[in-house]
Design a protein around this motif. Structure first.
Motif, PDB file in Angstrom:
ATOM      1  N   ARG A  56       5.571   2.064   2.711  1.00  0.00           N
ATOM      2  CA  ARG A  56       6.883   2.126   2.082  1.00  0.00           C
ATOM      3  C   ARG A  56       7.077   3.484   1.414  1.00  0.00           C
ATOM      4  O   ARG A  56       6.119   4.245   1.212  1.00  0.00           O
ATOM      5  N   LYS A  57       8.328   3.754   0.979  1.00  0.00           N
ATOM      6  CA  LYS A  57       8.601   5.022   0.319  1.00  0.00           C
ATOM      7  C   LYS A  57       7.858   5.152  -1.006  1.00  0.00           C
ATOM      8  O   LYS A  57       7.620   6.259  -1.487  1.00  0.00           O
ATOM      9  N   SER A  58       7.454   4.017  -1.595  1.00  0.00           N
ATOM     10  CA  SER A  58       6.683   4.042  -2.842  1.00  0.00           C
ATOM     11  C   SER A  58       5.239   4.468  -2.625  1.00  0.00           C
ATOM     12  O   SER A  58       4.517   4.726  -3.584  1.00  0.00           O
ATOM     13  N   GLY A  59       4.803   4.523  -1.367  1.00  0.00           N
ATOM     14  CA  GLY A  59       3.411   4.813  -1.049  1.00  0.00           C
ATOM     15  C   GLY A  59       2.576   3.575  -0.816  1.00  0.00           C
ATOM     16  O   GLY A  59       1.442   3.654  -0.357  1.00  0.00           O
ATOM     17  N   GLU A  60       3.137   2.401  -1.123  1.00  0.00           N
ATOM     18  CA  GLU A  60       2.430   1.136  -0.911  1.00  0.00           C
ATOM     19  C   GLU A  60       2.291   0.857   0.587  1.00  0.00           C
ATOM     20  O   GLU A  60       3.244   1.032   1.349  1.00  0.00           O
ATOM     21  N   SER A  61       1.126   0.398   1.005  1.00  0.00           N
ATOM     22  CA  SER A  61       0.892   0.029   2.398  1.00  0.00           C
ATOM     23  C   SER A  61       1.005  -1.483   2.561  1.00  0.00           C
ATOM     24  O   SER A  61       0.446  -2.242   1.763  1.00  0.00           O
ATOM     25  N   VAL A  62       1.722  -1.907   3.580  1.00  0.00           N
ATOM     26  CA  VAL A  62       1.897  -3.322   3.887  1.00  0.00           C
ATOM     27  C   VAL A  62       1.256  -3.585   5.243  1.00  0.00           C
ATOM     28  O   VAL A  62       1.516  -2.870   6.214  1.00  0.00           O
ATOM     29  N   HIS A  63       0.405  -4.602   5.310  1.00  0.00           N
ATOM     30  CA  HIS A  63      -0.271  -4.948   6.552  1.00  0.00           C
ATOM     31  C   HIS A  63       0.290  -6.271   7.064  1.00  0.00           C
ATOM     32  O   HIS A  63       0.327  -7.266   6.330  1.00  0.00           O
ATOM     33  N   ILE A  64       0.725  -6.278   8.322  1.00  0.00           N
ATOM     34  CA  ILE A  64       1.451  -7.413   8.884  1.00  0.00           C
ATOM     35  C   ILE A  64       0.780  -7.852  10.181  1.00  0.00           C
ATOM     36  O   ILE A  64       0.551  -7.032  11.079  1.00  0.00           O
ATOM     37  N   VAL A  65       0.451  -9.136  10.263  1.00  0.00           N
ATOM     38  CA  VAL A  65      -0.103  -9.679  11.504  1.00  0.00           C
ATOM     39  C   VAL A  65       1.007  -9.744  12.548  1.00  0.00           C
ATOM     40  O   VAL A  65       2.106 -10.252  12.276  1.00  0.00           O
ATOM     41  N   GLU A  66       0.735  -9.204  13.703  1.00  0.00           N
ATOM     42  CA  GLU A  66       1.752  -9.121  14.760  1.00  0.00           C
ATOM     43  C   GLU A  66       2.378 -10.472  15.074  1.00  0.00           C
ATOM     44  O   GLU A  66       3.588 -10.582  15.296  1.00  0.00           O
ATOM     45  N   SER A  67       1.578 -11.518  15.063  1.00  0.00           N
ATOM     46  CA  SER A  67       2.096 -12.843  15.430  1.00  0.00           C
ATOM     47  C   SER A  67       3.092 -13.388  14.416  1.00  0.00           C
ATOM     48  O   SER A  67       3.828 -14.334  14.696  1.00  0.00           O
ATOM     49  N   SER A  68       3.149 -12.805  13.199  1.00  0.00           N
ATOM     50  CA  SER A  68       4.099 -13.280  12.190  1.00  0.00           C
ATOM     51  C   SER A  68       5.460 -12.609  12.312  1.00  0.00           C
ATOM     52  O   SER A  68       6.412 -12.995  11.628  1.00  0.00           O
ATOM     53  N   LEU A  69       5.567 -11.592  13.164  1.00  0.00           N
ATOM     54  CA  LEU A  69       6.835 -10.888  13.308  1.00  0.00           C
ATOM     55  C   LEU A  69       7.886 -11.780  13.957  1.00  0.00           C
ATOM     56  O   LEU A  69       7.617 -12.474  14.942  1.00  0.00           O
ATOM     57  N   VAL A  70       9.089 -11.745  13.408  1.00  0.00           N
ATOM     58  CA  VAL A  70      10.218 -12.422  14.052  1.00  0.00           C
ATOM     59  C   VAL A  70      11.305 -11.428  14.435  1.00  0.00           C
ATOM     60  O   VAL A  70      12.183 -11.747  15.244  1.00  0.00           O
ATOM     61  N   ALA A  71      11.273 -10.227  13.870  1.00  0.00           N
ATOM     62  CA  ALA A  71      12.262  -9.212  14.202  1.00  0.00           C
ATOM     63  C   ALA A  71      11.742  -7.857  13.772  1.00  0.00           C
ATOM     64  O   ALA A  71      10.926  -7.741  12.851  1.00  0.00           O
ATOM     65  N   GLY A  72      12.218  -6.819  14.443  1.00  0.00           N
ATOM     66  CA  GLY A  72      11.830  -5.470  14.074  1.00  0.00           C
ATOM     67  C   GLY A  72      12.602  -4.454  14.872  1.00  0.00           C
ATOM     68  O   GLY A  72      12.954  -4.692  16.033  1.00  0.00           O
ATOM     69  N   LYS A  73      12.893  -3.317  14.250  1.00  0.00           N
ATOM     70  CA  LYS A  73      13.618  -2.255  14.949  1.00  0.00           C
ATOM     71  C   LYS A  73      13.325  -0.921  14.285  1.00  0.00           C
ATOM     72  O   LYS A  73      12.921  -0.849  13.118  1.00  0.00           O
ATOM     73  N   VAL A  74      13.521   0.151  15.043  1.00  0.00           N
ATOM     74  CA  VAL A  74      13.454   1.505  14.508  1.00  0.00           C
ATOM     75  C   VAL A  74      14.757   1.784  13.780  1.00  0.00           C
ATOM     76  O   VAL A  74      15.844   1.431  14.252  1.00  0.00           O
ATOM     77  N   VAL A  75      14.667   2.401  12.592  1.00  0.00           N
ATOM     78  CA  VAL A  75      15.855   2.715  11.813  1.00  0.00           C
ATOM     79  C   VAL A  75      15.856   4.204  11.486  1.00  0.00           C
ATOM     80  O   VAL A  75      14.796   4.848  11.441  1.00  0.00           O
ATOM     81  N   PRO A  76      17.027   4.787  11.264  1.00  0.00           N
ATOM     82  CA  PRO A  76      17.081   6.220  10.951  1.00  0.00           C
ATOM     83  C   PRO A  76      16.485   6.518   9.589  1.00  0.00           C
ATOM     84  O   PRO A  76      16.302   5.624   8.758  1.00  0.00           O
ATOM     85  N   ALA A  77      16.199   7.777   9.363  1.00  0.00           N
ATOM     86  CA  ALA A  77      15.707   8.201   8.056  1.00  0.00           C
ATOM     87  C   ALA A  77      16.730   7.864   6.993  1.00  0.00           C
ATOM     88  O   ALA A  77      17.920   7.697   7.271  1.00  0.00           O
TER      89      ALA A  77
END
Length: 342
Positions: A56-77
């Motif tokens: 994240r922009k705060s520097g915090e790292s988030v770890h996500i198991v792929e199987s838990s994803l329900v949606a995702g997309k590339v977004v602009p800066a």
């Protein structure tokens, strides 16, 4: 945030998108009838063995198991700021570094190793503003060795939260066992409104060097030595502000000249930029507008030298300073972090 096409949630990111800014939604429970979801936005820093890492922009790292994803997309800066000066990360990183220079430095490719006898992390950390010319793991080993030779802990200063910042490097540092210790915001604003703040700047004395009284008020001057004065005096055009330690800095001619200052500050003018540091007020003199007075006096001097934009750094847990700078028009540009070798 919108993830749907034709009413359907879709995962439209792959491991090929590592390094891009993404927005994802994931399940936070077992996925039954009462499923709950949470969202994350940041730079996709890795996707290995079925686990995504997002910084994240705060520097915090988030770890996500792929199987838990329900949606995702590339977004602009993140959109460019609509008020205040326009500034790139590269420009600000260079300007802020010039305002707080080490006693000793050495190049490692496009990285800069900096040391100043341990006085502040900023002057005693590696500044990575490009390619070190080596694989990151090997470069970090060189960093460790360089600081060990000087009897100092090894730090790397990184940044997150703006276009061109170093989320991928943050993730790489964590993979090599480095841990984030301190984070702060770099904030910017137009300079003229700071100089126009309502304040009686006649009480402020401006000098080119810090005197004994200024140093006595400066909280970081716990380990005096020539390296401290070298760092404090570094920069293209440096000014020190002192409000005398009389009845609230009123400029009383009968005040004790030996009394500790009521407030101090430091400003470095560098082309269009004025950087503000070491703004401190005696505890018994707080909430009397002295920090504003110091800022206004330094801003007016910087305006006289042709500056038009302002920057400063504030740690994220300093709520009092954050509120003060909010009122002056400062807004966050990016965050910087110090990672220490394990």
């Amino acid at each position: 945030m919108e993830f749907t096409i034709g009413g359907r949630l879709e995962v439209r990111i792959t491991p090929a998108d590592v390094g891009k800014r993404v927005s994802v939604r994931r399940r936070t429970d077992g996925g039954g009838a009462g499923a709950e979801f949470t969202d994350a936005v940041g730079v996709l820093t890795s996707w290995n063995n079925g686990v995504l890492s997002i910084t994240r922009k705060s520097g915090e790292s988030v770890h996500i198991v792929e199987s838990s994803l329900v949606a995702g997309k590339v977004v602009p800066a993140a959109p460019a700021r609509r008020r205040g000066p326009a500034a790139s990360f590269g420009e600000l990183a260079t300007v802020t570094a010039r305002a707080w220079q080490p006693v000793e430095s050495e190049a490692l490719g496009d990285w800069r190793l900096r040391a100043a006898g341990g006085f502040t992390r900023r002057a005693n950390s590696a500044l990575p503003l490009g390619d070190p010319g080596l694989p990151v793991g090997e470069a970090l080993g060189r960093v460790r060795d360089w600081y060990e030779e000087r009897g100092l802990p090894a730090y790397v200063q990184t940044a997150t939260g703006a276009e061109g910042t170093q989320e991928l490097l943050c993730a790489e540092l964590e993979r090599h066992g480095w841990r984030r210790e301190v984070s702060a915001e770099v904030r910017i604003a137009a300079l003229a409104p700071v100089g126009d703040l309502e304040a009686d700047v006649r009480a402020v004395r401006l000098t080119r060097e810090p005197d004994a009284a200024w140093l006595a008020r400066y909280q970081r001057f716990s380990t005096p030595g020539p390296h401290v004065l070298r760092v404090l005096g570094s920069g293209p055009s440096v000014w020190f502000a002192t409000v005398p330690g009389d009845t609230g800095g009123t400029g009383d001619p009968d005040a004790d000249p030996g009394a500790p200052p009521a407030a101090i500050g430091r400003c470095v003018v560098d082309a269009r930029w004025a950087g503000f540091m070491a703004v401190e007020v005696a505890p018994e003199q707080r909430r009397r507008g002295l920090a504003t007075t110091v800022m206004a006096a330094l801003a007016r001097r910087a305006l006289d030298e042709g500056a038009s934009a302002a920057w400063l750094q504030v740690e994220e847990d300093n709520e009092g300073a954050r509120a003060l700078y909010d009122g002056m028009g400062f807004a966050a540009h990016h965050r910087y972090h110090h990672y220490r070798s394990a």
